[in-house]
Design a protein around this motif. Structure first.
Motif, PDB file in Angstrom:
ATOM      1  N   GLY A  57       0.806  -1.203   0.000  1.00  0.00           N
ATOM      2  CA  GLY A  57       0.000   0.000   0.000  1.00  0.00           C
ATOM      3  C   GLY A  57       0.845   1.262   0.000  1.00  0.00           C
ATOM      4  N   PRO A  58       0.206   2.427  -0.199  1.00  0.00           N
ATOM      5  CA  PRO A  58       0.927   3.706  -0.156  1.00  0.00           C
ATOM      6  C   PRO A  58       1.543   3.945   1.221  1.00  0.00           C
ATOM      7  CG  PRO A  58      -1.286   3.965  -1.080  1.00  0.00           C
ATOM      8  CD  PRO A  58      -1.230   2.598  -0.494  1.00  0.00           C
ATOM      9  N   VAL A  59       2.626   4.692   1.236  1.00  0.00           N
ATOM     10  CA  VAL A  59       3.321   5.016   2.483  1.00  0.00           C
ATOM     11  C   VAL A  59       3.170   6.508   2.739  1.00  0.00           C
ATOM     12  CG1 VAL A  59       5.539   5.011   3.693  1.00  0.00           C
ATOM     13  CG2 VAL A  59       4.951   3.139   2.129  1.00  0.00           C
ATOM     14  N   VAL A  60       2.855   6.853   3.982  1.00  0.00           N
ATOM     15  CA  VAL A  60       2.686   8.249   4.370  1.00  0.00           C
ATOM     16  C   VAL A  60       3.619   8.561   5.533  1.00  0.00           C
ATOM     17  CG1 VAL A  60       0.292   8.361   3.576  1.00  0.00           C
ATOM     18  CG2 VAL A  60       0.785   7.705   5.946  1.00  0.00           C
ATOM     19  N   GLN A  61       3.887   9.851   5.706  1.00  0.00           N
ATOM     20  CA  GLN A  61       4.633  10.314   6.870  1.00  0.00           C
ATOM     21  C   GLN A  61       3.663  11.000   7.812  1.00  0.00           C
ATOM     22  OE1 GLN A  61       5.625  13.882   7.425  1.00  0.00           O
ATOM     23  NE2 GLN A  61       7.025  13.553   9.117  1.00  0.00           N
ATOM     24  N   LEU A  62       3.786  10.715   9.097  1.00  0.00           N
ATOM     25  CA  LEU A  62       2.914  11.311  10.104  1.00  0.00           C
ATOM     26  C   LEU A  62       3.655  12.436  10.818  1.00  0.00           C
ATOM     27  CD1 LEU A  62       1.323   8.105  11.694  1.00  0.00           C
ATOM     28  CD2 LEU A  62       0.669   9.327   9.609  1.00  0.00           C
ATOM     29  N   TYR A  63       2.939  13.485  11.162  1.00  0.00           N
ATOM     30  CA  TYR A  63       3.555  14.639  11.815  1.00  0.00           C
ATOM     31  C   TYR A  63       2.572  15.250  12.806  1.00  0.00           C
ATOM     32  CZ  TYR A  63       0.664  17.193   8.451  1.00  0.00           C
ATOM     33  OH  TYR A  63      -0.397  17.662   7.724  1.00  0.00           O
ATOM     34  N   GLY A  64       3.121  16.015  13.725  1.00  0.00           N
ATOM     35  CA  GLY A  64       2.307  16.770  14.662  1.00  0.00           C
ATOM     36  C   GLY A  64       2.290  18.232  14.262  1.00  0.00           C
ATOM     37  N   GLN A  65       1.095  18.824  14.219  1.00  0.00           N
ATOM     38  CA  GLN A  65       0.947  20.232  13.845  1.00  0.00           C
ATOM     39  C   GLN A  65       0.633  21.042  15.093  1.00  0.00           C
ATOM     40  OE1 GLN A  65       1.039  21.135  10.240  1.00  0.00           O
ATOM     41  NE2 GLN A  65       1.601  23.071  11.191  1.00  0.00           N
ATOM     42  N   PRO A  66       1.512  21.972  15.488  1.00  0.00           N
ATOM     43  CA  PRO A  66       1.265  22.766  16.693  1.00  0.00           C
ATOM     44  C   PRO A  66       0.021  23.642  16.543  1.00  0.00           C
ATOM     45  CG  PRO A  66       3.565  22.931  15.992  1.00  0.00           C
ATOM     46  CD  PRO A  66       2.811  22.273  14.883  1.00  0.00           C
ATOM     47  N   PRO A  67      -0.532  24.073  17.674  1.00  0.00           N
ATOM     48  CA  PRO A  67      -1.741  24.927  17.630  1.00  0.00           C
ATOM     49  C   PRO A  67      -1.487  26.211  16.867  1.00  0.00           C
ATOM     50  CG  PRO A  67      -1.329  24.127  19.854  1.00  0.00           C
ATOM     51  CD  PRO A  67      -0.131  23.756  19.052  1.00  0.00           C
ATOM     52  N   GLY A  68      -2.477  26.599  16.055  1.00  0.00           N
ATOM     53  CA  GLY A  68      -2.424  27.870  15.352  1.00  0.00           C
ATOM     54  C   GLY A  68      -1.439  27.943  14.216  1.00  0.00           C
ATOM     55  N   THR A  69      -0.909  26.812  13.765  1.00  0.00           N
ATOM     56  CA  THR A  69       0.062  26.807  12.670  1.00  0.00           C
ATOM     57  C   THR A  69      -0.478  25.997  11.501  1.00  0.00           C
ATOM     58  OG1 THR A  69       1.228  24.824  13.439  1.00  0.00           O
ATOM     59  CG2 THR A  69       1.940  26.946  14.332  1.00  0.00           C
ATOM     60  N   THR A  70       0.008  26.332  10.315  1.00  0.00           N
ATOM     61  CA  THR A  70      -0.436  25.620   9.109  1.00  0.00           C
ATOM     62  C   THR A  70       0.715  25.288   8.163  1.00  0.00           C
ATOM     63  OG1 THR A  70      -0.869  27.754   8.022  1.00  0.00           O
ATOM     64  CG2 THR A  70      -2.732  26.693   9.149  1.00  0.00           C
ATOM     65  N   ALA A 210      14.702  11.165  28.174  1.00  0.00           N
ATOM     66  CA  ALA A 210      15.959  11.024  27.428  1.00  0.00           C
ATOM     67  C   ALA A 210      15.686  11.045  25.931  1.00  0.00           C
ATOM     68  CB  ALA A 210      16.637   9.714  27.825  1.00  0.00           C
ATOM     69  N   PRO A 211      16.650  11.534  25.141  1.00  0.00           N
ATOM     70  CA  PRO A 211      16.450  11.500  23.686  1.00  0.00           C
ATOM     71  C   PRO A 211      16.506  10.072  23.185  1.00  0.00           C
ATOM     72  CG  PRO A 211      18.678  12.241  24.215  1.00  0.00           C
ATOM     73  CD  PRO A 211      17.939  12.112  25.514  1.00  0.00           C
ATOM     74  N   PRO A 212      15.763   9.733  22.105  1.00  0.00           N
ATOM     75  CA  PRO A 212      14.950  10.686  21.375  1.00  0.00           C
ATOM     76  C   PRO A 212      13.530  10.787  21.941  1.00  0.00           C
ATOM     77  CG  PRO A 212      15.013   8.614  20.198  1.00  0.00           C
ATOM     78  CD  PRO A 212      15.856   8.426  21.412  1.00  0.00           C
ATOM     79  N   ARG A 213      13.087  11.995  22.225  1.00  0.00           N
ATOM     80  CA  ARG A 213      11.724  12.187  22.709  1.00  0.00           C
ATOM     81  C   ARG A 213      10.722  12.135  21.551  1.00  0.00           C
ATOM     82  NH1 ARG A 213      14.753  16.310  24.994  1.00  0.00           N
ATOM     83  NH2 ARG A 213      15.174  16.109  27.225  1.00  0.00           N
ATOM     84  N   THR A 214      11.211  12.451  20.365  1.00  0.00           N
ATOM     85  CA  THR A 214      10.336  12.500  19.202  1.00  0.00           C
ATOM     86  C   THR A 214      10.764  11.464  18.175  1.00  0.00           C
ATOM     87  OG1 THR A 214      11.710  14.223  18.217  1.00  0.00           O
ATOM     88  CG2 THR A 214       9.830  14.937  19.544  1.00  0.00           C
ATOM     89  N   VAL A 215       9.846  11.175  17.242  1.00  0.00           N
ATOM     90  CA  VAL A 215      10.074  10.115  16.260  1.00  0.00           C
ATOM     91  C   VAL A 215       9.553  10.579  14.905  1.00  0.00           C
ATOM     92  CG1 VAL A 215       9.562   7.734  15.615  1.00  0.00           C
ATOM     93  CG2 VAL A 215       9.818   8.329  18.025  1.00  0.00           C
ATOM     94  N   GLN A 216      10.371  10.396  13.872  1.00  0.00           N
ATOM     95  CA  GLN A 216       9.882  10.551  12.506  1.00  0.00           C
ATOM     96  C   GLN A 216       9.128   9.268  12.158  1.00  0.00           C
ATOM     97  OE1 GLN A 216       9.780  13.088  10.673  1.00  0.00           O
ATOM     98  NE2 GLN A 216      11.482  14.455  11.183  1.00  0.00           N
ATOM     99  N   ALA A 217       7.835   9.388  11.936  1.00  0.00           N
ATOM    100  CA  ALA A 217       6.994   8.205  11.753  1.00  0.00           C
ATOM    101  C   ALA A 217       6.564   8.066  10.299  1.00  0.00           C
ATOM    102  CB  ALA A 217       5.755   8.284  12.645  1.00  0.00           C
ATOM    103  N   VAL A 218       6.647   6.843   9.780  1.00  0.00           N
ATOM    104  CA  VAL A 218       6.130   6.512   8.454  1.00  0.00           C
ATOM    105  C   VAL A 218       5.179   5.335   8.616  1.00  0.00           C
ATOM    106  CG1 VAL A 218       8.068   7.396   7.110  1.00  0.00           C
ATOM    107  CG2 VAL A 218       8.160   5.083   7.998  1.00  0.00           C
ATOM    108  N   ALA A 219       4.123   5.334   7.817  1.00  0.00           N
ATOM    109  CA  ALA A 219       3.095   4.303   7.967  1.00  0.00           C
ATOM    110  C   ALA A 219       2.617   3.843   6.603  1.00  0.00           C
ATOM    111  CB  ALA A 219       1.920   4.831   8.784  1.00  0.00           C
ATOM    112  N   GLU A 220       2.291   2.566   6.519  1.00  0.00           N
ATOM    113  CA  GLU A 220       1.664   2.007   5.320  1.00  0.00           C
ATOM    114  C   GLU A 220       0.156   2.030   5.518  1.00  0.00           C
ATOM    115  OE1 GLU A 220       1.315  -2.213   2.812  1.00  0.00           O
ATOM    116  OE2 GLU A 220       2.549  -2.071   4.635  1.00  0.00           O
ATOM    117  N   LEU A 221      -0.552   2.559   4.513  1.00  0.00           N
ATOM    118  CA  LEU A 221      -2.004   2.600   4.602  1.00  0.00           C
ATOM    119  C   LEU A 221      -2.586   1.198   4.451  1.00  0.00           C
ATOM    120  CD1 LEU A 221      -2.923   5.795   2.521  1.00  0.00           C
ATOM    121  CD2 LEU A 221      -2.525   5.592   4.976  1.00  0.00           C
ATOM    122  N   ALA A 222      -3.685   0.946   5.159  1.00  0.00           N
ATOM    123  CA  ALA A 222      -4.369  -0.339   5.058  1.00  0.00           C
ATOM    124  C   ALA A 222      -4.962  -0.492   3.656  1.00  0.00           C
ATOM    125  CB  ALA A 222      -5.462  -0.427   6.112  1.00  0.00           C
TER     126      ALA A 222
END
Length: 803
Positions: A57-70, A210-222
């Motif tokens: 399936g297609p692969v996407v990257q997941l991210y967090g969008q902070p409040p009030g930002t685009t 401790a680092p890493p607190r954050t993760v670059q996430a990639v996911a395969e769509l169902a």
């Protein structure tokens, strides 16, 4: 097919008798096909080359969008704690994996060194079908705490470890022994996973310190799931997390983007623009070749009419011309591909950021197929006008042909002059596009980043938690090292910041302005920097109000802050910020008193306007895990101080390696590399187009002079001055130039408007830019017409009339 093969052989023999025409056309095509192939190789690497994922399936990257930002720049990696929750709740995702890149301290033979490191979920390597040359990959059990194993790349194994047997041996990574369980194959090359030492990423359902607190996430769509459906579900899960963890997730959203868009989205518009520019140059070349071929048709009118008289059809004549142009285009294809092979490394050297993002850019079968295709298209396009001219030939003209006159009809001359006008129009449009890009870069350099990068050295260290657990210990070692560096010969001042000076990488935080609350009580997202005293002095950032930080701003004093000009203008407009407070509700909750305002400093990328920025004293906010970046202003060449700074670090703590020492100018240069890349490529294409247009004008003028030699001889015999005849020829060329310039102005204005809408740092079209483009084209065109027109001076009327 046999007939066409025979026509190809005949065309080859015919071209061998017209070597000047053959080499002129083939050389022109080699240049433009090479330019097109080089640009398409870059486009191919971003938009067409298969991605390094072995998924259905297609692969996407997941991210967090902070409040009030685009914006894309404000997107954040996921928090580690979100990964197991998304795996559990997201039904639209077939699998979710992650990684985090950061430099690791690796001890080799007792000496600390720095290696490109990555922590990865074991499933990510499976997702990419990472080939293993020796040993094994990670197992799913090693995603749990307590497993200290490592994979290394073939490059690290050969260059650093000397190709010795390493399986089962210990590698000290960040003061922790790791067992090497495998060596990746040399074929493993993923640009976004540029690391030499890989360790398992431990999943944690709770917030980690401790680092890493954050993760670059990639996911395969169902199976059967679209990206929009995944986004809807992720929005729902974002709301759930906000209810469960209001202090860290309130107003945050989780989004998804196609992984190709994530990697190359910012490059698409500039690369397509440059690809279109190379296409314009190809079109100019086709017009040139069409003009040359039309002149050949006129010169061979007797031969073509004889063929028609002897029974050849007009289709036979057209196929003969097409066969000749196919041979010419294919003759230009091979040297064009060789030129492209050499041009690609030169292009990537202009922009190291693109080179790192794309990885290997090769002239593969896609590029070769594209080049062959456009070579055939060029042959067909260049044969249209000459072919129509040849098909209008009449067999009876051979009876009238005496061999004394090969001039073309007035209609053929008008067609050739119209083609010249088209060349000029395309050239004007290219020059105008290149001019606004160059002017945009000039305005960017004049605006400046808000600080003086010349004479500044940057370098980083990371303080391991095991040795520096408390803020006091971290402050002590940094202050000791700063004192040692300031004592070095040639050092004027030194300070520290948490900013790593990586283009388009920034730290952000959420805060509230009590005197100016946001709609729905949402926090504001701003950049923040932890800095030590003398930072603004070292960087030469202007203080606009209040005061700078001092040594007294430590843990024993109330928290204070300094804000940037844009922070004050956008979030506290109409207020005097000095003495007012800022609040952060996320853990730990804090309140800061604003003590100063400074000028904006573009330290994320020098090519964009600085975002609202919050500065905090490093002594009050030196959390574990953030980089400590030194900025050192010198009276000598910055790079010459690197050995002395390294020795200073050894005197303070020999276990800490010095990371990324480089002049600050390197960061400024890299962050403006995309603009310089566009400027360089467009400038080269505009010059190439100008040269081709000049050759076209010279060729048509030369042909006109040759064809009208008898007319000029008669004029001269009747008493006309040679200068008057030359002016007559030049008037015709200037007429063609004028038509092309008018058409080019309209096309150029449209092209510049499109550039301004799709690209950043592009200047608006102005009268000066337009006048310069016109002056360059007109002066070049007049000069190109003047050279063949001067042949009139050598005309001997009596000799011509007797012949």
């Amino acid at each position: 097919m046999a007939t066409f093969a025979r026509e190809l052989r005949h065309a080859w023999r015919s071209l061998l008798h017209r070597k000047a025409y053959f080499f002129a056309c083939a050389g022109t095509l080699a240049l433009v096909l090479g330019a097109n192939a080089a640009m398409f190789a870059v486009v191919n690497a971003t938009m067409l080359r298969p991605l390094p994922f072995a998924t259905r399936g297609p692969v996407v990257q997941l991210y967090g969008q902070p409040p009030g930002t685009t914006t894309v720049l404000q997107r954040n990696p996921l928090q580690q704690m979100e990964v197991p929750r998304l795996r559990e709740r997201a039904r639209t995702l077939a699998r979710l994996e992650g990684f985090y890149l950061y430099e690791r301290v690796v001890a080799i033979a007792g000496e600390p060194g720095v290696a490109k490191g990555a922590t990865v979920t074991p499933g990510l390597l499976t997702m990419m079908a990472a080939p293993i040359a020796q040993g094994r990959s990670f197992t799913t059990e090693e995603e749990q705490p307590g497993h200290f194993v490592a994979l290394i790349t073939d490059r690290y194994w050969r260059d650093t470890l000397g190709s010795k047997s390493v399986l089962g041996t210990q590698l000290i990574v960040d003061d922790q022994p790791h067992t090497i369980v495998g060596v990746l194959s040399p074929a493993f090359h993923v640009p976004f996973l540029d690391a030499d030492v890989l360790t398992p990423l431990v999943s944690s359902p709770e917030p980690v310190r401790a680092p890493p607190r954050t993760v670059q996430a990639v996911a395969e769509l169902a199976p059967g799931v679209t990206i929009d459906q995944a986004r809807d579900e992720l929005m729902t899960i974002s709301g759930q997390l906000a209810q469960e963890f209001p202090r860290t997730h309130s107003h945050w959203t989780i989004g998804a983007v196609d992984v190709r868009e994530w990697q190359y989205g910012s490059m698409r518009a500039p690369l397509l623009m440059l690809m279109a520019a190379t296409g314009l140059v190809l079109l100019i070349a086709c017009v040139n070749i069409a003009n040359l071929t039309s002149a050949q048709v006129v010169a061979r009118s007797g031969e073509l009419s004889l063929r028609l008289a002897l029974g050849a059809s007009r289709g036979d004549v057209l196929r003969m011309g097409l066969a000749e142009l196919l041979i010419v285009c294919l003759a230009g294809l091979i040297p064009g591909l060789l030129l492209a092979r050499g041009a690609v490394p030169a292009l990537l050297a202009i922009n190291p950021t693109i080179a790192r993002t794309l990885g290997e850019v090769s002239i593969d079968w896609r590029v070769q197929a594209f080049s062959a295709f456009i070579a055939v298209v060029a042959a067909v396009a260049a044969s249209v006008v000459p072919g129509m001219r040849a098909m209008r030939g009449q067999a009876s003209t051979v009876l009238a042909a005496t061999g004394s006159r090969t001039t073309g009809s007035a209609r053929a001359i008008r067609v050739q002059r119209a083609l010249v006008s088209i060349e000029v129009a395309l050239c004007v449009a290219l020059l105008m596009a290149g001019a606004v890009v160059i002017q945009g870069l000039r305005e960017l350099s004049m605006r400046g980043p808000g600080y003086q990068s010349a004479g500044v050295l940057t370098a980083q260290i990371r303080l391991p938690e095991a040795s520096y657990r408390t803020p006091q210990l971290r402050a002590t070692v940094v202050n000791t090292l700063l004192d040692d560096i300031r004592a070095l010969p040639g050092v004027e001042s030194a300070s520290v910041t948490q900013n790593a000076f990586i283009p388009k990488f920034s730290y952000q935080t959420l805060l509230k302005v009590p005197d100016r609350p946001a709609p729905d009580d949402q926090p504001h997202t701003v950049q923040f920097r932890r800095i030590s005293p003398d930072y603004f002095k070292t960087m030469r950032i202007k203080t606009l109000g209040g005061r700078a930080f001092t040594d007294a701003d430590n843990l024993d004093r109330p928290p204070v802050a300094i804000i940037s000009r844009r922070f004050a203008d956008t979030l506290m407009s109409g207020l005097d910020p000095i003495g007012r407070q800022l609040q952060r509700n996320s853990p730990p909750p804090l309140t800061w008193d604003i003590v100063g305002i400074v000028d904006d400093a573009a330290d994320v990328t020098a090519a964009e306007q600085a975002e609202p920025t919050l500065y905090l004293p490093w002594a009050q906010n030196n959390n574990f895990g953030v980089p400590v970046a030194f900025v050192i202003r010198t009276a000598v060449e910055p790079s010459s101080l690197i050995p002395a700074v390294r020795e200073s670090l050894k005197r303070v703590d020999a276990s800490l390696p010095l990371r990324k020492p480089q002049p600050l100018d390197v960061f400024v240069t890299e962050s403006t590399a995309p603009e310089r890349f566009r400027m360089f490529v467009l400038s080269i294409l505009a010059m190439l187009g100008l040269v081709l247009a000049a050759l076209g004008i010279a060729g048509v003028t030369y042909r006109s002079v040759i064809d009208r030699t008898k007319d000029f001889a008669v004029r001269l015999a009747l008493g006309a001055e040679p200068g008057a005849v030359i002016r007559l020829v030049l008037r015709e060329s200037i007429h063609d130039l004028s038509i092309g310039v008018v058409a080019g102005l309209a096309a150029g204005a449209a092209a510049c408007g499109l550039l301004a809408r799709t690209l950043e740092n592009v200047a608006a079209v102005d009268a000066i830019t337009t006048a310069v483009a016109i002056a360059i084209v007109v002066s070049t065109g007049v000069a190109a017409a003047l050279l063949p027109a001067l042949r009139i001076m050598r005309v001997q009327p009596a000799g011509v009339l007797r012949s």
